[in-house]
Design a protein around this motif. Structure first.
Motif, PDB file in Angstrom:
ATOM      1  N   GLU A 150      13.546  -9.506  -4.349  1.00 37.70           N
ATOM      2  CA  GLU A 150      14.892  -9.096  -4.754  1.00 37.70           C
ATOM      3  C   GLU A 150      14.969  -8.805  -6.248  1.00 37.70           C
ATOM      4  O   GLU A 150      15.781  -8.012  -6.703  1.00 37.70           O
ATOM      5  CB  GLU A 150      15.909 -10.171  -4.375  1.00 37.70           C
ATOM      6  N   LYS A 151      14.121  -9.461  -7.032  1.00 36.87           N
ATOM      7  CA  LYS A 151      14.072  -9.227  -8.473  1.00 36.87           C
ATOM      8  C   LYS A 151      12.632  -9.291  -8.942  1.00 36.87           C
ATOM      9  O   LYS A 151      11.754  -9.798  -8.237  1.00 36.87           O
ATOM     10  CB  LYS A 151      14.923 -10.255  -9.215  1.00 36.87           C
ATOM     11  N   ILE A 152      12.400  -8.766 -10.129  1.00 36.47           N
ATOM     12  CA  ILE A 152      11.045  -8.729 -10.669  1.00 36.47           C
ATOM     13  C   ILE A 152      10.686 -10.097 -11.229  1.00 36.47           C
ATOM     14  O   ILE A 152      11.387 -10.643 -12.092  1.00 36.47           O
ATOM     15  CB  ILE A 152      10.918  -7.655 -11.767  1.00 36.47           C
ATOM     16  N   ARG A 153       9.605 -10.654 -10.720  1.00 37.30           N
ATOM     17  CA  ARG A 153       9.129 -11.941 -11.209  1.00 37.30           C
ATOM     18  C   ARG A 153       7.677 -12.127 -10.801  1.00 37.30           C
ATOM     19  O   ARG A 153       7.197 -11.479  -9.865  1.00 37.30           O
ATOM     20  CB  ARG A 153       9.972 -13.095 -10.672  1.00 37.30           C
ATOM     21  N   SER A 154       6.979 -12.992 -11.502  1.00 38.84           N
ATOM     22  CA  SER A 154       5.611 -13.338 -11.154  1.00 38.84           C
ATOM     23  C   SER A 154       5.594 -14.679 -10.442  1.00 38.84           C
ATOM     24  O   SER A 154       6.427 -15.552 -10.718  1.00 38.84           O
ATOM     25  CB  SER A 154       4.730 -13.387 -12.402  1.00 38.84           C
ATOM     26  N   HIS A 189      11.227  -2.496  -4.543  1.00 36.24           N
ATOM     27  CA  HIS A 189      10.666  -1.137  -4.467  1.00 36.24           C
ATOM     28  C   HIS A 189      10.635  -0.708  -3.007  1.00 36.24           C
ATOM     29  O   HIS A 189      10.287  -1.501  -2.110  1.00 36.24           O
ATOM     30  CB  HIS A 189       9.259  -1.109  -5.055  1.00 36.24           C
ATOM     31  N   LYS A 190      11.001   0.542  -2.733  1.00 35.57           N
ATOM     32  CA  LYS A 190      11.046   1.057  -1.370  1.00 35.57           C
ATOM     33  C   LYS A 190       9.699   0.951  -0.665  1.00 35.57           C
ATOM     34  O   LYS A 190       9.622   0.587   0.509  1.00 35.57           O
ATOM     35  CB  LYS A 190      11.505   2.520  -1.380  1.00 35.57           C
ATOM     36  N   LEU A 191       8.624   1.271  -1.388  1.00 40.08           N
ATOM     37  CA  LEU A 191       7.299   1.233  -0.772  1.00 40.08           C
ATOM     38  C   LEU A 191       6.882  -0.199  -0.457  1.00 40.08           C
ATOM     39  O   LEU A 191       6.278  -0.464   0.588  1.00 40.08           O
ATOM     40  CB  LEU A 191       6.282   1.897  -1.703  1.00 40.08           C
ATOM     41  N   LEU A 192       7.223  -1.142  -1.345  1.00 39.16           N
ATOM     42  CA  LEU A 192       6.843  -2.537  -1.134  1.00 39.16           C
ATOM     43  C   LEU A 192       7.668  -3.198  -0.037  1.00 39.16           C
ATOM     44  O   LEU A 192       7.319  -4.284   0.426  1.00 39.16           O
ATOM     45  CB  LEU A 192       6.982  -3.325  -2.437  1.00 39.16           C
ATOM     46  N   GLU A 193       8.754  -2.568   0.390  1.00 42.88           N
ATOM     47  CA  GLU A 193       9.476  -3.062   1.561  1.00 42.88           C
ATOM     48  C   GLU A 193       8.650  -2.871   2.829  1.00 42.88           C
ATOM     49  O   GLU A 193       8.903  -3.529   3.843  1.00 42.88           O
ATOM     50  CB  GLU A 193      10.810  -2.331   1.708  1.00 42.88           C
ATOM     51  N   ARG A 194       7.654  -1.989   2.756  1.00 43.95           N
ATOM     52  CA  ARG A 194       6.895  -1.632   3.958  1.00 43.95           C
ATOM     53  C   ARG A 194       5.422  -2.010   3.882  1.00 43.95           C
ATOM     54  O   ARG A 194       4.722  -1.988   4.895  1.00 43.95           O
ATOM     55  CB  ARG A 194       7.010  -0.127   4.201  1.00 43.95           C
TER      56      ARG A 194
END
Length: 482
Positions: A150-154, A189-194
């Motif tokens: 949902e958010k950018i994090r490591s 990211h749309k691609l990382l949803e898949r």
């Protein structure tokens, strides 16, 4: 003297002009619209249908397959099995995380060939604070998992291994030194949803395995066994094959259908030199890939900047689109592939249960009042062919001889699991729950194929991106007959 100064000034001006031209060329970014179009990132997914299919698959697994796994300790066999089943496995503890996980794309290859740059290019991370670090020197020392969030994090490796909802908990067995070299990056990211990307440390041939501090080959094997698509990346300057790369290709045996070989940075060479490098790459890899058909090699330059002038721009773009189509096939067929894989896993569990049952029956038949149980069973385990353990399975059940596991694996398996701990299959029945064997056979022959058919029938035929863009080659679905 004045003439010398004038010449020096002229050369300096020419050098500055040339540098400015190079910088201007490097600053020209390539159009990325074909990536979104080929991968259909703008298309709406039927999330409800996918979630419903996943729920049905989980129910089949938990009601029909997992009880047999637990009753005959199939995962104990997997821990002692080295060459019995080359290829993908469901993991040491088949959690829901592995069933519901997204397709995994694994990047392998020598150091500094452009693996991290390729991921940055596909995700559009160039010049963003979140791009993977790249450079001419070996830069990636960790296994980096890029996934949706949902958010950018490591996410630290110890957190990924401790979270049972993820599919990375089995990585704890490689030790704390490895977990310190494992990192996750979450981003919307749309691609990382898949799909999930995994970047790996580059192969350095002059480095010993002990210097890494963890079993590098074993970790690679774990990711290889779970990858849906494997990109093995080279560049024109790193075509030599050393011991570490040779070991890597041994680990890829049986996964040839998932491997895509990439010759990156192809626009650095003139056309004639590129042909020579292409031939040299095939010559280097020929002894390592034991298949009848030559592997598909994609030749392009996967980074955000425009192609170098006077190179085969159209060829490189068509190759890139063809590779993206392969990635899109994995995304579109992820549910089909998952069902087929679970069915393959169920077949192996069934075979294991039949073999253990046969060992139990043989042990009871050979035992007498004066027999030593340990000696009798040791003889059966050491010489299974003498007692027709494996042949009887082939004769009485619908089992292929090519699916039988390694005989030596059962010596180790029964070394820690006494034969007295197992019941025969005939006694694994209850009035309410039915028989374990009947349930797993029903899942293999009826429930999973029915679920697969429902997925296929729900798909709407349409134009592929290749038919739109004209890339020419449509990838094969390895689970569907053509």
């Amino acid at each position: 003297m004045k003439g010398t100064v004038s010449i020096c000034c002229l050369l300096t001006l020419l050098l500055l002009q040339a540098t400015a031209e190079v910088e201007e060329f490097d600053s020209v970014l390539r159009d990325r619209s074909h990536i979104d179009e080929t991968l259909r990132l703008a298309a709406e997914e039927k999330a409800a249908d996918y979630a419903a299919a996943i729920q049905k698959l989980r129910k089949i697994y938990h009601t029909s397959i997992k009880p047999m796994e637990q009753a005959y300790k199939y995962n104990e066999l997997r821990q002692h099995e080295i060459s019995a089943y080359p290829g993908r496995t469901l993991g040491d503890s088949a959690t829901d995380g592995e069933i519901t996980s997204k397709p995994m794309v694994l990047f392998l290859g020598p150091w500094s060939v452009g693996k991290s740059s390729m991921i940055n290019y596909l995700l559009g991370l160039h010049d963003s604070p979140y791009q993977l670090y790249t450079g001419a020197e070996p830069t990636t020392s960790e296994f980096t998992v890029i996934m949706h969030g949902e958010k950018i994090r490591s996410v630290e490796g110890i957190v990924m291994a401790a979270d049972s909802s993820r599919s990375f908990s089995p990585l704890e067995k490689f030790g704390q030194n490895f977990l310190e070299k494992l990192i996750g990056i979450e981003m919307p990211h749309k691609l990382l949803e898949r799909v999930t990307f995994v970047d790996t440390p580059g192969i350095i041939e002059n480095r010993k395995q002990q210097e890494r501090g963890y079993p590098f080959n074993d970790v690679c094997q774990w990711f290889i066994d779970r990858a849906d698509l494997i990109f093995v990346v080279f560049d024109p300057t790193k075509l030599d094959v050393g011991l570490e790369l040779e070991m890597l290709f041994r680990q890829l045996k049986g996964r040839e259908s998932q491997i895509r070989i990439i010759l990156n940075k192809a626009d650095n060479l003139a056309t004639q030199d590129l042909m020579r490098v292409y031939g040299a790459l095939f010559w280097s890899l020929a002894p390592l890939i034991n298949v009848t058909e030559p592997p598909r090699v994609y030749v392009s330059s996967f980074w955000p900047y425009d192609y170098a002038p006077d190179t085969s721009r159209e060829l490189f773009k068509r190759e890139e689109i063809s590779l993206l189509e392969d990635l899109n096939q994995v995304i579109e067929n992820r549910m089909e592939n998952k069902i087929a894989f679970i069915r393959q896993h169920a077949i192996r569990v069934r075979i294991h249960a039949l073999l253990v049952d046969r060992y139990v029956q043989t042990f009871k038949e050979k035992m007498s009042f004066f027999s030593d149980p340990e000696l009798v069973f040791q003889e059966i385990v050491d010489e299974p062919d003498k007692f027709y353990i494996f042949k009887s399975i082939l004769a009485k059940t619908n089992v292929s001889k090519f699916d039988l596991p390694n005989r030596d694996a059962y010596r180790d398996f029964f070394g820690i699991n006494p034969i007295a701990n197992f019941k025969s299959l005939a006694s694994q029945c209850s009035y309410i729950g039915g028989c374990l064997l009947d349930k797993i056979e029903k899942a293999i022959t009826n429930e999973l194929p029915t679920l697969l058919s429902s997925i296929n029938s729900g798909k709407q035929p349409g134009l592929s991106s290749c038919e739109v863009t004209g890339c020419g080659e449509k990838p094969k679905n390895r689970y569907r007959k053509n």
